[in-house]
Design a protein around this motif. Structure first.
Motif, PDB file in Angstrom:
ATOM      1  N   LYS A  37      -3.524  15.821  -8.545  1.00  8.26           N
ATOM      2  CA  LYS A  37      -3.637  14.646  -9.403  1.00  8.26           C
ATOM      3  C   LYS A  37      -3.570  13.342  -8.620  1.00  8.26           C
ATOM      4  N   GLN A  38      -3.317  13.428  -7.298  1.00  7.40           N
ATOM      5  CA  GLN A  38      -3.102  12.212  -6.523  1.00  7.40           C
ATOM      6  C   GLN A  38      -4.329  11.862  -5.685  1.00  7.40           C
ATOM      7  N   PRO A  39      -5.053  10.818  -6.085  1.00 11.53           N
ATOM      8  CA  PRO A  39      -6.338  10.535  -5.454  1.00 11.53           C
ATOM      9  C   PRO A  39      -6.263  10.302  -3.942  1.00 11.53           C
ATOM     10  N   LEU A  40      -5.245   9.600  -3.496  1.00 12.10           N
ATOM     11  CA  LEU A  40      -5.195   9.266  -2.074  1.00 12.10           C
ATOM     12  C   LEU A  40      -4.900  10.509  -1.230  1.00 12.10           C
ATOM     13  N   GLU A  41      -3.891  11.259  -1.666  1.00 16.01           N
ATOM     14  CA  GLU A  41      -3.533  12.460  -0.914  1.00 16.01           C
ATOM     15  C   GLU A  41      -4.669  13.486  -0.931  1.00 16.01           C
ATOM     16  N   LEU A  53     -11.022   8.876 -10.011  1.00 16.09           N
ATOM     17  CA  LEU A  53      -9.805   8.285  -9.440  1.00 16.09           C
ATOM     18  C   LEU A  53      -9.915   8.155  -7.923  1.00 16.09           C
ATOM     19  N   PHE A  99      -9.276   4.828  -6.043  1.00 14.66           N
ATOM     20  CA  PHE A  99      -7.982   4.672  -5.358  1.00 14.66           C
ATOM     21  C   PHE A  99      -7.830   5.552  -4.114  1.00 14.66           C
TER      22      PHE A  99
END
Lengths: 521, 84
Positions: free
Chosen positions: A242-246, A268, A272
């Motif tokens: 769910k974490q776009p950067l990671e 996303l 991001f």
């Protein structure tokens, strides 16, 4: 063509025994030889427990090598796997396990306190195999070692499954408030995997993302296409997913070549993910499915990643992917219209029908209906609902997708909307009726109605309109917490509004059009 | 007022204003679940992280922007404190 799903693994283990079959983001991995062996041991243990072809085996394990080995072990035993969503409320998972009448449950010890195993219609309780965790395959192996120390499971042979035998049951949102199990056979899945092989020309050097959870039909492509081609499946857990950067870092660092997910996480990442800061040259394909990809975000993604080929894949769980469209890149700046869903896949046939069940003229909108080797036989234990979702047209039986589409002059199909109250959120199917049933369970709720509106960032925003019993505004924290105990997180309404009463039509039904207007739609 | 409780009241006010309009402030306790209940969705989480970084002059690593670290006011303040 083999029509046993587990043969993909056996063949890969023969051809590429030392290649990495599955990798986790912490670097743990398993080779094809080891995965084949581990799933053989799981098969033997299941057979020793009495599993026979046609049985169902539930698993409640976080995404891991342990889970993948369990899937292949179940298939080798001739049974069908039934994946639980580890993030779903326990009541939902317990309902699914009972509904499906699983003979064995494989569960992580962290979930065991939430498990309420119920007897089958014949009065037998499922056998339970508890593993100490999920990761690296070590927990499944440790459980099997422990069992073997007490009584070794005799070596069995993999079941001689027939193409029409059940391979897995995937539960999706049901409008009655209960999830329903879509039954998929070996032939359903194999015909899809073979079609993918033809269209995408996948390679043993490919590294497949496994972003979708295993209870989601996108995982069928990930798991079995990777095995068919001897590629490496890179497992991405729910949290990182769910974490776009990671996630963007992970795609670059782990050199993913085939990305497949719902559009929402790609949107996303485009916004991001700081995509200019990494090298994504390994990516060959970006595949997306499950909902409409807002064009502005797709365009910006293509700017960051100009080199891969982009495909919009469309299809409900009942057919898996049934139409496909290759997105021409770059996407013109002035384009605002979403991409079409494209043409029907070659292993299937599709028609558009009108309200009377007749095929429409070319260019006229109608409900998309699909038949062929990829199509489900129906829902588990729901003969009436199963019957309703098929239609006879000119002597042939088609699955009714419930999606309204029309054929463009180019021959591509364009998605226009739903014929019912189902929406897609983060790629998951959500029956708005199921959310309403949940809200009605709350003791403070007198009336509840839910509408969904397109949202440029989230894809879809769900808005609950509620009339409370004492006329007061209920606490948002309380409502969201209550929902999280009964429905998966992606179904929890984004917004709540409280009213003295709900608008009604002349026939005293909830007036959803007015509610949509109230929601700003 | 202690250092920790002042950070908590700042974060609490931000969450109430941004994501819980109209909520009775006393209902948002240090242990109210925020991520697992959908009160903080992916986008809200990103906004919260930006707010934390700017307000407290800290860097939140990508792997810290998860349910484990951001699910309650208590864990959020633990994360902030660990950075200062």
């Amino acid at each position: 063509m083999t029509v046993k799903l587990y043969r993909y693994l056996e063949d890969a283990a023969g051809r590429w025994p030392d290649k990495i079959a599955v990798q986790e983001v912490d670097g743990s991995f398993i080779t094809y030889r080891e995965l084949d062996r581990l799933s053989d041991r799981m098969r033997d243990r299941l057979v020793e427990l009495g599993i026979r072809p046609g049985d169902r085996v539930g698993f409640w394990i976080r995404k891991s090598i342990d889970a993948v080995a369990t899937i292949f072990g179940v298939l080798k035993a001739g049974a069908a796997y039934v994946p639980m969503d580890p993030t779903a409320p326990p009541t939902r998972n317990n309902y699914i396990l009972a509904d499906c009448g699983v003979a064995v449950i494989v569960i992580e010890n962290r979930f065991e306190p939430m498990l309420i195993a119920e007897p089958s219609a014949q009065g037998a309780y499922p056998a339970i195999l508890v593993i100490g965790g999920a990761g690296g395959g070590v927990h499944l192996r440790a459980m099997l070692d422990e069992k073997d120390r007490h009584a070794e499971a005799p070596s069995a042979v993999s079941a001689p499954v027939r193409p029409e035998d059940l391979a897995f049951v995937l539960y999706t949102s049901g409008s009655t408030g209960r999830p329903k199990g879509v039954q998929l056979s070996h032939l359903n899945a194999v015909s899809f995997v073979e079609w993918c092989a033809e269209i995408f020309a996948l390679l043993p050097t490919d590294r497949f993302s496994s972003h979708a959870p295993f209870h989601f039909d996108l995982s069928v492509f990930d798991i079995f296409s990777a095995a068919k081609h001897g590629g490496t499946l890179v497992l991405i857990g729910e949290e990182v997913g769910k974490q776009p950067l990671e996630l963007a870092h992970l795609i670059a660092d782990l050199e993913i070549t085939i990305w497949y997910s719902a559009p929402s996480i790609l949107s996303l990442m485009a916004q991001f993910g700081e995509l200019e800061s990494r090298n994504f040259s390994s990516l060959r394909f970006v595949l997306f499915a499950g909902e409409v990809f807002p064009v502005a975000h797709l365009r910006s993604l293509v700017k960051y990643w100009p080199h891969p080929r982009y495909f919009n894949l469309y299809g409900p769980t009942e057919t898996n992917v049934c139409t496909f469209y290759e997105v021409p890149t770059p996407i013109p700046e002035d384009r605002t219209e979403p991409m079409p869903i494209g043409k029907v896949c070659s292993h299937l046939e599709g028609i558009l029908i009108d309200a009377d069940g007749r095929a429409v003229e070319k260019g006229t909108e109608g409900e998309l209906c699909i038949r062929g080797s990829g199509v489900t036989r129906g829902y588990w234990n729901l003969p009436e609902q199963s019957r309703k979702c098929f239609v006879e047209v000119a002597g042939a039986t088609y699955y009714r997708t419930g999606d309204i589409a029309k054929e463009e002059p180019s021959g591509n199909l364009r998605y226009l909307g739903r014929s019912d109250r189902m929406i897609k959120k983060r790629g998951f199917r959500v029956e708005l009726g199921e959310i309403e049933v949940c809200l009605y369970r709350h003791t403070g709720v007198r009336e509840a109605a839910v509408v969904a509106l397109a949202d440029d960032t989230l894809g879809m925003r769900v808005h609950a309109h509620v009339v409370s019993k004492d006329g007061r505004t209920l606490s948002l924290i309380e409502m969201k917490t209550f929902c999280s105990e009964h429905i998966p997180i992606y179904m929890i309404p984004d917004r709540f509004s409280f009213h003295p009463s709900l608008p009604k039509t002349s026939t005293d039904k909830v007036d959803y059009q007015t509610l949509k207007f109230w929601s700003g739609g | 007022m202690t250092h920790e409780s002042s950070a908590m009241s700042i974060v609490k006010e931000f969450i109430l204003d941004e994501f819980l309009p109209g909520e009775e402030p006393s209902r948002l306790t240090p242990t109210t679940a925020l991520v697992s209940t959908g009160i903080l969705d992916s986008l809200a989480t990103l906004k919260l992280v930006t707010f934390l970084e700017q307000t407290f002059d800290i860097q939140v690593k990508a792997h810290e922007a998860d349910e484990e670290h951001l699910n309650t006011l208590h864990t959020i303040c633990e994360l902030v404190d660990s950075k200062r």
